[in-house]
Design a protein around this motif. Sequence first.
Motif, PDB file in Angstrom:
ATOM      1  N   GLU A  25      11.408 -25.269   6.056  1.00 26.54           N
ATOM      2  CA  GLU A  25      10.115 -25.894   5.787  1.00 26.54           C
ATOM      3  C   GLU A  25       9.680 -25.691   4.344  1.00 26.54           C
ATOM      4  OE1 GLU A  25       7.640 -24.271   8.866  1.00 26.54           O
ATOM      5  OE2 GLU A  25       8.370 -25.712  10.368  1.00 26.54           O
ATOM      6  N   ARG A  26       9.887 -24.485   3.799  1.00 24.37           N
ATOM      7  CA  ARG A  26       9.497 -24.247   2.400  1.00 24.37           C
ATOM      8  C   ARG A  26      10.354 -25.062   1.444  1.00 24.37           C
ATOM      9  NH1 ARG A  26       4.654 -22.930   2.922  1.00 24.37           N
ATOM     10  NH2 ARG A  26       4.587 -22.423   0.719  1.00 24.37           N
ATOM     11  N   ALA A  27      11.649 -25.110   1.718  1.00 25.81           N
ATOM     12  CA  ALA A  27      12.548 -25.899   0.864  1.00 25.81           C
ATOM     13  C   ALA A  27      12.175 -27.373   0.931  1.00 25.81           C
ATOM     14  CB  ALA A  27      13.997 -25.693   1.304  1.00 25.81           C
ATOM     15  N   ALA A  28      11.869 -27.851   2.133  1.00 26.02           N
ATOM     16  CA  ALA A  28      11.498 -29.255   2.302  1.00 26.02           C
ATOM     17  C   ALA A  28      10.222 -29.576   1.545  1.00 26.02           C
ATOM     18  CB  ALA A  28      11.323 -29.567   3.795  1.00 26.02           C
ATOM     19  N   ILE A  45      17.847 -30.332   1.456  1.00 21.05           N
ATOM     20  CA  ILE A  45      16.905 -29.383   2.059  1.00 21.05           C
ATOM     21  C   ILE A  45      17.645 -28.155   2.566  1.00 21.05           C
ATOM     22  CG2 ILE A  45      15.273 -29.024   3.953  1.00 21.05           C
ATOM     23  CD1 ILE A  45      14.636 -32.084   3.733  1.00 21.05           C
ATOM     24  N   ALA A  46      18.745 -28.383   3.278  1.00 21.94           N
ATOM     25  CA  ALA A  46      19.535 -27.274   3.821  1.00 21.94           C
ATOM     26  C   ALA A  46      20.083 -26.394   2.700  1.00 21.94           C
ATOM     27  CB  ALA A  46      20.664 -27.818   4.679  1.00 21.94           C
ATOM     28  N   GLU A  47      20.584 -27.017   1.636  1.00 20.13           N
ATOM     29  CA  GLU A  47      21.134 -26.254   0.510  1.00 20.13           C
ATOM     30  C   GLU A  47      20.053 -25.403  -0.153  1.00 20.13           C
ATOM     31  OE1 GLU A  47      22.956 -29.127  -2.055  1.00 20.13           O
ATOM     32  OE2 GLU A  47      24.798 -29.259  -0.849  1.00 20.13           O
ATOM     33  N   GLN A  48      18.886 -26.017  -0.374  1.00 22.01           N
ATOM     34  CA  GLN A  48      17.777 -25.277  -0.994  1.00 22.01           C
ATOM     35  C   GLN A  48      17.311 -24.120  -0.108  1.00 22.01           C
ATOM     36  OE1 GLN A  48      15.991 -25.647  -3.959  1.00 22.01           O
ATOM     37  NE2 GLN A  48      17.526 -27.099  -4.681  1.00 22.01           N
ATOM     38  N   ALA A  49      17.392 -24.329   1.213  1.00 21.29           N
ATOM     39  CA  ALA A  49      16.957 -23.291   2.160  1.00 21.29           C
ATOM     40  C   ALA A  49      18.016 -22.216   2.369  1.00 21.29           C
ATOM     41  CB  ALA A  49      16.602 -23.942   3.497  1.00 21.29           C
ATOM     42  N   GLY A  50      19.257 -22.504   1.952  1.00 21.24           N
ATOM     43  CA  GLY A  50      20.344 -21.542   2.146  1.00 21.24           C
ATOM     44  C   GLY A  50      20.830 -21.493   3.580  1.00 21.24           C
ATOM     45  N   LEU A  56      19.127 -27.209  10.298  1.00 21.73           N
ATOM     46  CA  LEU A  56      17.953 -28.085  10.182  1.00 21.73           C
ATOM     47  C   LEU A  56      17.822 -28.956  11.430  1.00 21.73           C
ATOM     48  CD1 LEU A  56      16.824 -30.071   7.050  1.00 21.73           C
ATOM     49  CD2 LEU A  56      16.817 -31.144   9.297  1.00 21.73           C
ATOM     50  N   TYR A  57      18.945 -29.536  11.871  1.00 18.36           N
ATOM     51  CA  TYR A  57      18.912 -30.436  13.026  1.00 18.36           C
ATOM     52  C   TYR A  57      18.656 -29.694  14.343  1.00 18.36           C
ATOM     53  CZ  TYR A  57      20.331 -34.420  10.210  1.00 18.36           C
ATOM     54  OH  TYR A  57      20.354 -35.441   9.296  1.00 18.36           O
ATOM     55  N   ARG A  58      18.821 -28.393  14.345  1.00 13.13           N
ATOM     56  CA  ARG A  58      18.472 -27.636  15.549  1.00 13.13           C
ATOM     57  C   ARG A  58      16.960 -27.558  15.739  1.00 13.13           C
ATOM     58  NH1 ARG A  58      23.257 -24.663  14.462  1.00 13.13           N
ATOM     59  NH2 ARG A  58      22.209 -23.179  13.071  1.00 13.13           N
ATOM     60  N   HIS A  59      16.227 -27.705  14.631  1.00  9.67           N
ATOM     61  CA  HIS A  59      14.768 -27.614  14.700  1.00  9.67           C
ATOM     62  C   HIS A  59      14.077 -28.973  14.616  1.00  9.67           C
ATOM     63  CE1 HIS A  59      14.700 -23.232  14.497  1.00  9.67           C
ATOM     64  NE2 HIS A  59      15.606 -23.300  13.538  1.00  9.67           N
ATOM     65  N   GLU A  65      10.852 -36.458  10.765  1.00 12.02           N
ATOM     66  CA  GLU A  65      10.136 -35.646  11.752  1.00 12.02           C
ATOM     67  C   GLU A  65       9.640 -34.351  11.106  1.00 12.02           C
ATOM     68  OE1 GLU A  65      11.156 -34.829  16.224  1.00 12.02           O
ATOM     69  OE2 GLU A  65      12.017 -33.195  15.033  1.00 12.02           O
ATOM     70  N   LEU A  66      10.442 -33.769  10.240  1.00  9.65           N
ATOM     71  CA  LEU A  66      10.067 -32.552   9.524  1.00  9.65           C
ATOM     72  C   LEU A  66       8.847 -32.804   8.646  1.00  9.65           C
ATOM     73  CD1 LEU A  66      10.414 -29.720   8.322  1.00  9.65           C
ATOM     74  CD2 LEU A  66      12.342 -30.586   6.991  1.00  9.65           C
ATOM     75  N   ALA A  67       8.869 -33.898   7.882  1.00 10.18           N
ATOM     76  CA  ALA A  67       7.757 -34.212   6.985  1.00 10.18           C
ATOM     77  C   ALA A  67       6.469 -34.456   7.764  1.00 10.18           C
ATOM     78  CB  ALA A  67       8.108 -35.440   6.141  1.00 10.18           C
ATOM     79  N   LEU A  68       6.562 -35.204   8.858  1.00 18.20           N
ATOM     80  CA  LEU A  68       5.371 -35.477   9.668  1.00 18.20           C
ATOM     81  C   LEU A  68       4.821 -34.186  10.270  1.00 18.20           C
ATOM     82  CD1 LEU A  68       3.375 -37.454  10.923  1.00 18.20           C
ATOM     83  CD2 LEU A  68       5.035 -37.861  12.761  1.00 18.20           C
ATOM     84  N   ALA A  69       5.704 -33.297  10.728  1.00 17.36           N
ATOM     85  CA  ALA A  69       5.273 -32.025  11.316  1.00 17.36           C
ATOM     86  C   ALA A  69       4.536 -31.172  10.286  1.00 17.36           C
ATOM     87  CB  ALA A  69       6.474 -31.272  11.865  1.00 17.36           C
ATOM     88  N   LEU A  70       5.039 -31.141   9.058  1.00 20.65           N
ATOM     89  CA  LEU A  70       4.397 -30.368   7.996  1.00 20.65           C
ATOM     90  C   LEU A  70       3.024 -30.946   7.655  1.00 20.65           C
ATOM     91  CD1 LEU A  70       7.499 -29.764   5.722  1.00 20.65           C
ATOM     92  CD2 LEU A  70       6.247 -28.023   7.006  1.00 20.65           C
ATOM     93  N   PHE A  71       2.932 -32.266   7.618  1.00 17.92           N
ATOM     94  CA  PHE A  71       1.652 -32.917   7.343  1.00 17.92           C
ATOM     95  C   PHE A  71       0.633 -32.596   8.442  1.00 17.92           C
ATOM     96  CE2 PHE A  71      -1.321 -36.361   8.091  1.00 17.92           C
ATOM     97  CZ  PHE A  71      -1.880 -36.535   6.838  1.00 17.92           C
ATOM     98  N   MET A  72       1.039 -32.765   9.700  1.00 19.19           N
ATOM     99  CA  MET A  72       0.116 -32.583  10.813  1.00 19.19           C
ATOM    100  C   MET A  72      -0.307 -31.126  10.973  1.00 19.19           C
ATOM    101  SD  MET A  72      -0.633 -35.534  11.838  1.00 19.19           S
ATOM    102  CE  MET A  72      -1.676 -34.956  13.169  1.00 19.19           C
ATOM    103  N   GLU A  73       0.551 -30.194  10.551  1.00 20.85           N
ATOM    104  CA  GLU A  73       0.188 -28.779  10.620  1.00 20.85           C
ATOM    105  C   GLU A  73      -1.102 -28.522   9.843  1.00 20.85           C
ATOM    106  OE1 GLU A  73       1.808 -24.441   9.036  1.00 20.85           O
ATOM    107  OE2 GLU A  73       3.254 -26.047   9.363  1.00 20.85           O
ATOM    108  N   THR A  74      -1.165 -29.044   8.619  1.00 17.81           N
ATOM    109  CA  THR A  74      -2.363 -28.865   7.797  1.00 17.81           C
ATOM    110  C   THR A  74      -3.508 -29.738   8.296  1.00 17.81           C
ATOM    111  OG1 THR A  74      -1.002 -28.353   5.876  1.00 17.81           O
ATOM    112  CG2 THR A  74      -3.275 -28.987   5.446  1.00 17.81           C
ATOM    113  N   HIS A  75      -3.204 -30.961   8.688  1.00 16.35           N
ATOM    114  CA  HIS A  75      -4.241 -31.889   9.123  1.00 16.35           C
ATOM    115  C   HIS A  75      -4.983 -31.335  10.343  1.00 16.35           C
ATOM    116  CE1 HIS A  75      -6.045 -35.808   8.760  1.00 16.35           C
ATOM    117  NE2 HIS A  75      -5.864 -36.054  10.049  1.00 16.35           N
ATOM    118  N   ASN A  76      -4.245 -30.837  11.308  1.00 14.48           N
ATOM    119  CA  ASN A  76      -4.874 -30.278  12.510  1.00 14.48           C
ATOM    120  C   ASN A  76      -5.643 -28.998  12.199  1.00 14.48           C
ATOM    121  OD1 ASN A  76      -3.891 -32.326  14.160  1.00 14.48           O
ATOM    122  ND2 ASN A  76      -2.027 -31.218  14.665  1.00 14.48           N
TER     123      ASN A  76
END
Length: 202
Positions: A25-28, A45-50, A56-59, A65-76
């Motif tokens: 999430e931080r790398a993304a 993203i995976a390379e930056q996250a190490g 990544l696809y396990r989550h 989907e990752l970008a939308l989840a990060l957006f909604m985390e703050t929005h909610n």
Amino acid sequence: MPKSAIPAREAAKKPRARNARPKIERAALKLFIHEGVDAATTREIAEQAGVSEGALYRHYKGKDELALALFMETHNRLGKMMVEALARDGSLDEKVGAAVSAYCQLADEDFLLFSFHLVSLNRYLPYDKRRDDDPVTITERIIEGLMRDAIIPKGDPAVKAAMALGVIMQAGQNKIYNRLPGPLSQHADAFTKAILAVLQSG
């Protein structure tokens, strides 16, 4: 089985990364802000996250989907924060001040996540159906109540909500682009006065 008998390919297997999700999430966030969601790839993203791309696809199903989840985390979180701040006892000035302080604290705590939310509003708000607990609806409902109780002049709640939110959101945009130095919290009093002026306008 003796250690020497373990197949070479198994011994060479990369161990599964621990706590992969927060790293992903931080790398993304960094890539989404600096390159844009469309330009960033799951591999980057995976390379930056190490971690491996598979991690990544396990989550997440993918970067969208990752970008939308990060957006909604703050929005909610913003919606919940506003309800809590404005439900407190006290004067209008105190309630607005509490909401502004909470917003600024959220920005200062995690400016990377806050920045991504702010610069992605136009992209992701269409995914967020109008709800009773989204930040804009909450603001409109509160303003309607203030008008009904004759605490502020009557007017269009949607217009006043847009103007009030615009005070602090534009300041956040300016901070993202390095036009507003220091933590956002140091300007909380100025934001509060400006929002109160909007609410009290005819």
